[in-house]
Design an enzyme around this catalytic site. Structure first.
Site, PDB file in Angstrom:
ATOM      1  N   TYR A 134       0.814  -1.218   0.000  1.00 53.97           N
ATOM      2  CA  TYR A 134       0.000   0.000   0.000  1.00 53.97           C
ATOM      3  C   TYR A 134       0.847   1.268   0.000  1.00 53.97           C
ATOM      4  O   TYR A 134       0.330   2.359   0.159  1.00 53.97           O
ATOM      5  CB  TYR A 134      -0.923   0.020   1.226  1.00 53.97           C
ATOM      6  CG  TYR A 134      -2.093  -0.936   1.126  1.00 53.97           C
ATOM      7  CD1 TYR A 134      -2.053  -2.046   0.293  1.00 53.97           C
ATOM      8  CD2 TYR A 134      -3.235  -0.725   1.881  1.00 53.97           C
ATOM      9  CE1 TYR A 134      -3.124  -2.924   0.230  1.00 53.97           C
ATOM     10  CE2 TYR A 134      -4.316  -1.598   1.813  1.00 53.97           C
ATOM     11  CZ  TYR A 134      -4.247  -2.694   0.988  1.00 53.97           C
ATOM     12  OH  TYR A 134      -5.305  -3.552   0.927  1.00 53.97           O
ATOM     13  N   LYS A 179       3.617 -13.990   5.906  1.00 53.24           N
ATOM     14  CA  LYS A 179       3.766 -15.077   4.933  1.00 53.24           C
ATOM     15  C   LYS A 179       5.273 -15.250   4.702  1.00 53.24           C
ATOM     16  O   LYS A 179       5.776 -15.188   3.575  1.00 53.24           O
ATOM     17  CB  LYS A 179       3.020 -14.683   3.635  1.00 53.24           C
ATOM     18  CG  LYS A 179       2.877 -15.790   2.619  1.00 53.24           C
ATOM     19  CD  LYS A 179       1.789 -16.783   2.936  1.00 53.24           C
ATOM     20  CE  LYS A 179       1.807 -17.909   1.922  1.00 53.24           C
ATOM     21  NZ  LYS A 179       0.875 -18.996   2.260  1.00 53.24           N
ATOM     22  N   ASP A 189      -2.629 -17.181   5.757  1.00 58.72           N
ATOM     23  CA  ASP A 189      -3.727 -18.021   5.253  1.00 58.72           C
ATOM     24  C   ASP A 189      -4.273 -18.915   6.362  1.00 58.72           C
ATOM     25  O   ASP A 189      -5.486 -19.046   6.543  1.00 58.72           O
ATOM     26  CB  ASP A 189      -3.307 -18.830   4.007  1.00 58.72           C
ATOM     27  CG  ASP A 189      -1.890 -19.369   4.085  1.00 58.72           C
ATOM     28  OD1 ASP A 189      -1.207 -19.096   5.093  1.00 58.72           O
ATOM     29  OD2 ASP A 189      -1.466 -20.070   3.165  1.00 58.72           O
ATOM     30  N   ASP A 196      -5.399  -5.074   6.393  1.00 57.33           N
ATOM     31  CA  ASP A 196      -6.619  -4.567   5.772  1.00 57.33           C
ATOM     32  C   ASP A 196      -7.641  -5.699   5.621  1.00 57.33           C
ATOM     33  O   ASP A 196      -8.808  -5.572   6.008  1.00 57.33           O
ATOM     34  CB  ASP A 196      -6.249  -3.987   4.389  1.00 57.33           C
ATOM     35  CG  ASP A 196      -7.384  -3.186   3.791  1.00 57.33           C
ATOM     36  OD1 ASP A 196      -8.384  -2.946   4.485  1.00 57.33           O
ATOM     37  OD2 ASP A 196      -7.271  -2.796   2.616  1.00 57.33           O
TER      38      ASP A 196
END
Ligand code: NAD
Length: 365
Positions: A125, A192, A226, A250
């Site tokens: 972002y 991740k 995940d 987000d």
């Protein structure tokens, strides 16, 4: 002079209605706050020629605390978002979104009480993007191939994901300090790192280093994003405070808002070293503008966060309890909190705020 002066930004769309409701509720708690009203957004552009007038910025700069209604992001104005501009200008690096179950708010879960701390300034972002088929993009693709030995398809667009040691240190430290201050037991760092070793991997390494400073005080664990998504749905009780880079933050904060019944009860705060802006998670819902229809709950709960930030814990508790009582009773609530959204017994934004104010008065007496 009032004890606190807070910049009050009504916003546009449903903003003025829900922020006025929140302001009235805050004042009803009896805390000595002067609200200094300045606006931003499309309506302000029409009136003043500026989307984000200097007077508004100067007021926030002076007061360091703002209560802000949602603002429509004008399409095609060349302005990415006023909300992003404010966060950037004041370096409000932490987005805090508590997600708590309230009786009376329909949801698949009960007793959820967790807090999402999202990094606000870095990651995908950051706004560093290269458009497909532009000369700079083609040149960048060639450079990347030279440096990494990896091929990127020539018809690619590129977004850059910067994650820094300093940015990670400050957001993870913020999450731990928040946990300490709010009697939380655990911080979970979400990432991740198994795939993106130099960005998420860095985030995880730094998070572990910061966590060592809190050993014995706050528990720490890390989770892959995940798996976190699945576990949040299957076993949300496992989590307490989550700290995440911008993009995952987000997405996961919306997932968590869904766990507790949605946008009507999802408050938020953007906090930095400099100060803080408190605002609901939802947007300006333009189709409901001026109808006195939408739920002021998220904005009122955002003002609870503001009172806590100011150190007015008693008033924060009273306001939160008053809002919770009104929602639990389910009488003077807006259409979205009724079992049947067409229930003629639903009240308007203003009337729900009136009911909360009357609870505040009872709780204070
Ligand atoms: P939105 O949150 O404004 O509205 C989506 C839907 O959610 C609404 O149509 C309504 O059904 C429901 N909803 C939202 N708030 C509600 C409330 N208080 N009570 C009951 N129902 C509610 O999202 P959007 O339509 O994607 O965005 C509209 C505008 O708001 C866009 O211009 C967007 O950029 C802007 N926005 C601003 C902020 C902000 O100022 N912080 C945040 C998000 C979106």
């Amino acid at each position: 002079m009032a004890k606190y002066t807070v910049t009050f930004i009504p916003g546009d769309g449903i903003g003025p209605e829900v922020s006025d409701a929140a302001r009235r509720c805050v004042l009803a708690t009896g805390v000595d706050i002067a609200f200094e009203e300045h606006n931003a957004g499309a309506d302000t552009l029409e009136k003043t020629g500026s989307l984000l007038p200097e007077q508004t910025m100067a007021s926030i700069r002076k007061n360091r605390v703002a209560l802000k209604g949602p603002i429509t992001t004008p399409v095609g104005s060349g302005f990415r978002s006023i909300n992003v501009a404010l966060r950037k200008e004041f370096d409000l690096f932490a987005c805090v979104r508590p997600c708590k179950s309230y009786a009376g708010v329909r949801s698949r879960y009960t007793n959820i009480d967790l807090v999402v701390v999202r990094e606000n300034t870095e990651d995908l972002y950051a706004g560093i993007e290269f458009e497909v088929n532009q000369p700079q993009t083609t040149a960048l693709i060639a450079e990347i191939s030279k440096f990494s030995g990896k091929q990127i398809r020539p018809d690619s667009g590129i977004s850059i994901k910067p994650i820094s040691i300093s940015g990670t240190e400050r957001i993870v430290t913020f999450a731990f300090e928040y946990a300490l201050k709010h009697n939380r037991r655990k911080v979970t760092a979400v990432h991740k790192a198994n795939i993106m070793k130099h960005t998420d991997g860095l985030f995880l390494r730094v998070a572990r280093e910061v966590a060592q400073g809190y050993t014995g005080k706050i528990e720490f664990e890390d989770r892959i994003v995940d798996a976190t998504s699945m576990q949040l749905v299957q076993n949300p009780d496992h989590f307490d405070v989550l700290v995440l880079p911008n993009l995952y933050g987000d997405i996961i904060s919306d997932l968590c808002a869904g766990l507790v019944g949605g946008l009507g009860v999802a408050p938020g705060a953007n906090i930095g070293e400099f100060g803080a802006i408190f605002e609901a998670t939802h947007g300006s819902a333009p189709k409901y503008k001026g109808l006195n229809k939408v739920n002021p709950g998220a904005m009122i709960l955002s003002s609870v966060l503001m009172l806590e930030y100011l150190g007015e814990h008693k008033a924060a508790q009273v306001l939160q309890k008053a809002a919770a009582d009104v929602m639990r009773e389910g009488r003077a609530v807006t259409y979205d909190l009724k079992a049947d959204r067409n229930d003629p017994g639903a009240v308007g934004t203003k009337e729900m705020a009136d009911a909360i104010i009357s609870k505040i008065k009872t709780l204070r007496s």
